[in-house]
Design a protein around this motif. Structure first.
Motif, PDB file in Angstrom:
ATOM      1  N   GLY A 214       0.821  -1.230  -0.014  1.00 13.73           N
ATOM      2  CA  GLY A 214       0.101  -0.058   0.038  1.00 13.73           C
ATOM      3  C   GLY A 214       0.853   1.284   0.013  1.00 13.73           C
ATOM      4  O   GLY A 214       1.788   1.472   0.715  1.00 13.73           O
ATOM      5  N   THR A 215       0.520   1.912  -1.062  1.00 11.85           N
ATOM      6  CA  THR A 215       1.261   3.353  -1.013  1.00 11.85           C
ATOM      7  C   THR A 215       0.211   4.783  -1.437  1.00 11.85           C
ATOM      8  O   THR A 215       0.668   5.765  -1.621  1.00 11.85           O
ATOM      9  N   ASP A 216      -1.187   4.222  -1.313  1.00  4.81           N
ATOM     10  CA  ASP A 216      -2.062   5.293  -1.527  1.00  4.81           C
ATOM     11  C   ASP A 216      -1.768   5.731  -3.008  1.00  4.81           C
ATOM     12  O   ASP A 216      -2.316   6.722  -3.505  1.00  4.81           O
ATOM     13  N   PHE A 217      -1.571   4.935  -3.920  1.00  5.79           N
ATOM     14  CA  PHE A 217      -1.249   4.836  -5.124  1.00  5.79           C
ATOM     15  C   PHE A 217      -0.344   6.027  -5.740  1.00  5.79           C
ATOM     16  O   PHE A 217      -0.196   6.470  -6.650  1.00  5.79           O
ATOM     17  N   GLY A 218       0.829   6.074  -4.771  1.00  6.76           N
ATOM     18  CA  GLY A 218       1.830   6.788  -5.029  1.00  6.76           C
ATOM     19  C   GLY A 218       2.963   5.758  -5.330  1.00  6.76           C
ATOM     20  O   GLY A 218       2.944   4.866  -5.023  1.00  6.76           O
ATOM     21  N   VAL A 219       3.888   6.389  -5.672  1.00  3.42           N
ATOM     22  CA  VAL A 219       5.352   5.603  -6.243  1.00  3.42           C
ATOM     23  C   VAL A 219       6.384   6.219  -5.600  1.00  3.42           C
ATOM     24  O   VAL A 219       6.741   7.520  -5.550  1.00  3.42           O
ATOM     25  N   THR A 220       7.708   5.132  -5.200  1.00  6.31           N
ATOM     26  CA  THR A 220       8.723   5.722  -4.768  1.00  6.31           C
ATOM     27  C   THR A 220       9.625   4.606  -4.983  1.00  6.31           C
ATOM     28  O   THR A 220       9.377   3.319  -5.205  1.00  6.31           O
ATOM     29  N   TRP A 221      10.911   4.834  -5.527  1.00  6.45           N
ATOM     30  CA  TRP A 221      11.995   3.818  -5.657  1.00  6.45           C
ATOM     31  C   TRP A 221      13.202   4.101  -4.716  1.00  6.45           C
ATOM     32  O   TRP A 221      14.263   3.735  -5.225  1.00  6.45           O
ATOM     33  N   LEU A 222      12.946   4.418  -3.627  1.00  7.38           N
ATOM     34  CA  LEU A 222      14.005   4.221  -2.474  1.00  7.38           C
ATOM     35  C   LEU A 222      13.256   3.899  -1.244  1.00  7.38           C
ATOM     36  O   LEU A 222      11.950   3.981  -0.905  1.00  7.38           O
ATOM     37  N   GLY A 223      14.058   3.485  -0.418  1.00  4.69           N
ATOM     38  CA  GLY A 223      13.580   2.805   0.830  1.00  4.69           C
ATOM     39  C   GLY A 223      14.704   3.166   2.129  1.00  4.69           C
ATOM     40  O   GLY A 223      16.016   2.737   1.660  1.00  4.69           O
ATOM     41  N   PRO A 318      19.126   5.731   1.858  1.00  5.11           N
ATOM     42  CA  PRO A 318      20.006   5.075   1.072  1.00  5.11           C
ATOM     43  C   PRO A 318      21.298   5.827   0.974  1.00  5.11           C
ATOM     44  O   PRO A 318      22.555   5.151   0.485  1.00  5.11           O
ATOM     45  N   LYS A 319      21.556   6.871   1.483  1.00  6.22           N
ATOM     46  CA  LYS A 319      22.891   7.524   1.574  1.00  6.22           C
ATOM     47  C   LYS A 319      23.746   7.443   3.081  1.00  6.22           C
ATOM     48  O   LYS A 319      24.617   7.893   3.067  1.00  6.22           O
ATOM     49  N   GLN A 320      23.143   6.615   4.042  1.00  2.00           N
ATOM     50  CA  GLN A 320      23.896   6.304   5.293  1.00  2.00           C
ATOM     51  C   GLN A 320      24.330   5.004   5.343  1.00  2.00           C
ATOM     52  O   GLN A 320      23.887   3.993   4.687  1.00  2.00           O
ATOM     53  N   LYS A 321      25.235   4.798   6.221  1.00  2.00           N
ATOM     54  CA  LYS A 321      26.014   3.379   6.580  1.00  2.00           C
ATOM     55  C   LYS A 321      25.850   3.425   8.238  1.00  2.00           C
ATOM     56  O   LYS A 321      25.700   4.601   8.876  1.00  2.00           O
ATOM     57  N   ALA A 322      25.849   2.361   8.423  1.00  2.00           N
ATOM     58  CA  ALA A 322      25.878   1.828  10.131  1.00  2.00           C
ATOM     59  C   ALA A 322      27.009   2.560  10.694  1.00  2.00           C
ATOM     60  O   ALA A 322      26.842   2.998  11.954  1.00  2.00           O
ATOM     61  N   VAL A 348      22.214  -5.240  11.076  1.00  2.75           N
ATOM     62  CA  VAL A 348      22.123  -4.019   9.958  1.00  2.75           C
ATOM     63  C   VAL A 348      21.630  -4.277   8.669  1.00  2.75           C
ATOM     64  O   VAL A 348      22.144  -5.342   8.249  1.00  2.75           O
ATOM     65  N   SER A 349      20.803  -3.551   8.045  1.00  2.00           N
ATOM     66  CA  SER A 349      20.210  -3.607   6.919  1.00  2.00           C
ATOM     67  C   SER A 349      20.096  -2.328   6.343  1.00  2.00           C
ATOM     68  O   SER A 349      19.263  -1.238   6.819  1.00  2.00           O
ATOM     69  N   HIS A 350      21.213  -1.971   5.150  1.00  2.00           N
ATOM     70  CA  HIS A 350      21.148  -0.659   4.626  1.00  2.00           C
ATOM     71  C   HIS A 350      20.070  -0.409   3.752  1.00  2.00           C
ATOM     72  O   HIS A 350      19.475  -1.246   3.273  1.00  2.00           O
ATOM     73  N   GLY A 351      19.710   0.597   3.512  1.00  2.00           N
ATOM     74  CA  GLY A 351      18.747   1.033   2.544  1.00  2.00           C
ATOM     75  C   GLY A 351      19.013   1.694   1.104  1.00  2.00           C
ATOM     76  O   GLY A 351      20.473   1.734   0.954  1.00  2.00           O
ATOM     77  N   TYR A 352      18.490   1.542   0.024  1.00  2.00           N
ATOM     78  CA  TYR A 352      18.702   1.520  -1.274  1.00  2.00           C
ATOM     79  C   TYR A 352      17.709   2.418  -2.143  1.00  2.00           C
ATOM     80  O   TYR A 352      16.766   2.479  -1.634  1.00  2.00           O
ATOM     81  N   GLU A 353      18.296   2.762  -3.270  1.00  2.00           N
ATOM     82  CA  GLU A 353      17.394   3.492  -4.161  1.00  2.00           C
ATOM     83  C   GLU A 353      17.699   2.989  -5.529  1.00  2.00           C
ATOM     84  O   GLU A 353      19.080   2.560  -5.824  1.00  2.00           O
ATOM     85  N   ASP A 391      10.484  -4.673   0.561  1.00  2.00           N
ATOM     86  CA  ASP A 391      11.287  -5.468  -0.498  1.00  2.00           C
ATOM     87  C   ASP A 391      11.584  -5.109  -1.603  1.00  2.00           C
ATOM     88  O   ASP A 391      12.574  -5.893  -2.502  1.00  2.00           O
ATOM     89  N   HIS A 392      11.364  -3.891  -2.201  1.00  2.00           N
ATOM     90  CA  HIS A 392      12.127  -3.291  -3.306  1.00  2.00           C
ATOM     91  C   HIS A 392      13.542  -2.915  -2.886  1.00  2.00           C
ATOM     92  O   HIS A 392      14.347  -2.620  -3.954  1.00  2.00           O
ATOM     93  N   ASN A 393      13.712  -2.679  -1.714  1.00  2.00           N
ATOM     94  CA  ASN A 393      15.357  -2.705  -1.279  1.00  2.00           C
ATOM     95  C   ASN A 393      16.300  -3.802  -1.823  1.00  2.00           C
ATOM     96  O   ASN A 393      17.396  -3.656  -2.215  1.00  2.00           O
TER      97      ASN A 393
END
Length: 454
Positions: A214-223, A318-322, A348-353, A391-393
């Motif tokens: 669910g995204t309220d019909f919005g889109v994003t390609w980072l997490g 997506p720009k940070q590291k642990a 640790v699980s990093h973010g991605y885009e 899980d798009h990450n």
């Protein structure tokens, strides 16, 4: 969307006639039944077996050639597919089988939940009332899962033969937990046993991926990703009759008495952390939060303790590291006089885009679908949807351009899920293309008709 993305969408080859044909092939009553049947299977993280079997059986009955793949027998990823009958791009849909739930361990449950919270009907039951779905499993994530399944069925029912493959994947472990300390080992694995395992061992080779959520019909390609840090405070355990208690808690030998100033310092840091690490990108905005999620100190069976521990959970854009967070937490602790400490990451699980240019064809396909169904361009999703793990990450981590996109997240209606099903099917048709000989094959550019939903 930006003009460049829209230009790509206009070449997608999806006509008003396609919209109508696929819409007519979606049985909303069947969709509602599938959602409720699937969502009413109790499927907490580590307990996804029944839901996994249900999806496998459904795919098998519908002819989507399912494969079950997992690291352990009771936590299987299910992979089905449709199309693949010509040169075309492969589009993978993924949704997760597990739902956030009350802790299964009765000891942990008693320590973390009020009795009235445990009795909340929505933990274990889903239902339709006054035109809205209720129950946590519907929104997260078996409503969107049902949409992706029914989208493939609608394409097949309407006679659309896809050139590329439309992968349908249902995975355990997206919500967690993660192996930490005594709750370690494979039984507590989340992401590595779910979509990550499926990517490596599920027989898939996608060009693009959509996390159906669910995204309220919005889109994003980072997490965002997340990291859990354990901060241990060290002190002395003194036999109570021998203790000369000081007036100031800071002078107390027990590590428990040092928790107060440490919590205050960490809370002040968390506010700075959130404000200073906001990440704004073309594909969305990530706002990382940090909270103290757990405190452990001593035992009621002992007279004192030398060790007290706080667990700090931090989102990672997506720009940070642990390592950044580790250094910051150590600096906070060093600023507190007289406290012996140790900071260590325990998960640790990093973010991605996705790369903006590489994901553009997929976003354009979604944009075309949204325009066809809602009569307006797709919007970038709210920051909450790009500030969490989805899980798009996993796919962006492995250089497969991926987005998360789906229906209304809170109290969705049957119509919301119908529209999402249609959007998923139109996106698959746009990205995968039509196989040679498809009876619906068309030439030329798309011409958008009126919104079929008024």
């Amino acid at each position: 969307m930006a003009d460049g993305l829209l230009d790509t969408a206009l070449g997608a080859g999806v006509s008003p006639e396609d919209v109508q044909a696929i819409s007519d092939a979606i049985d909303i009553e069947e969709l509602k039944t599938l959602i409720l049947d699937l969502a009413n299977i109790y499927s907490p993280s580590t307990g996804e077996a029944e839901a996994s079997a249900f999806v496998h059986d459904w795919m098998e009955r519908e002819g989507f050639r399912p494969l079950s793949v997992g690291a352990v027998p009771h936590r299987q990823n299910v992979i089905g597919s449709y199309g693949g009958n010509g040169p075309g791009k492969n589009l993978l849909f993924t949704a997760h089988l597990d739902t956030e739930s009350e802790p299964a361990d009765p000891v942990i449950l008693a320590k973390t939940r009020r009795p009235e919270s445990v009795k909340n009907r929505e933990w274990r039951e889903c239902w339709l009332e006054d035109g809205k779905f209720y129950g946590y499993a519907v929104a997260n994530d078996r409503g969107p899962m049902s949409c992706m399944l029914m989208a493939a069925k609608a394409l097949r029912k309407a006679g659309y033969d896809l050139a590329g493959r439309m992968y349908l994947t249902a995975c355990p472990g997206e919500c967690g937990p993660e192996p930490i300390e005594e709750h370690g080992g494979i039984d507590h694995m989340g992401k590595e046993i779910g979509a990550h395992y499926m990517f490596h061992h599920g027989g898939v080779a996608p060009d693009f991926a959509i996390a159906a959520e669910g995204t309220d019909f919005g889109v994003t390609w980072l997490g965002c990703g997340s990291a859990m840090f354990r901060i241990r405070l060290y002190g002395q355990s003194i036999f109570r009759p021998l203790l000369n208690a000081p007036r100031a808690t800071a002078d107390h030998p027990s590590s428990i008495y040092h928790l107060g100033p440490v919590i205050e310092a960490l809370h002040a840091w968390s506010l700075e952390y959130e404000a200073g690490n906001v990440y704004r990108a073309r594909g969305g905005t990530s706002i990382p939060k940090a909270t103290i999620s757990c405190v452990q100190a001593g035992s009621p069976h002992s007279g004192g303790t030398e060790i007290a521990a706080l667990y700090v959970c931090c989102d990672l854009t997506p720009k940070q590291k642990a390592a950044q967070v580790l250094h910051e937490l150590e600096a906070v602790m060093r600023s507190l006089p007289g406290i012996e400490f140790e900071v260590e990451p325990v998960n640790v699980s990093h973010g991605y885009e996705a790369d903006d240019a590489e994901v553009a064809p997929l976003v354009a396909g979604v944009d075309a679908a949204v325009q066809s169904v809602l009569g307006q361009p797709v919007e970038i999703a709210k920051p909450v949807y790009s500030s969490m793990w989805r899980d798009h990450n996993v796919f962006n981590m492995h250089r497969v351009p991926a987005i998360t996109f789906g229906p209304v997240r809170w109290r969705p209606s049957p119509e919301d899920f119908f529209k999402c099903t249609l959007m998923y099917a139109l996106t698959a048709l746009s990205i995968c293309g039509r196989a040679e000989g498809d009876v619906h094959r068309r030439a030329g550019k798309t011409v958008y008709g009126d919104n079929p939903f008024g």
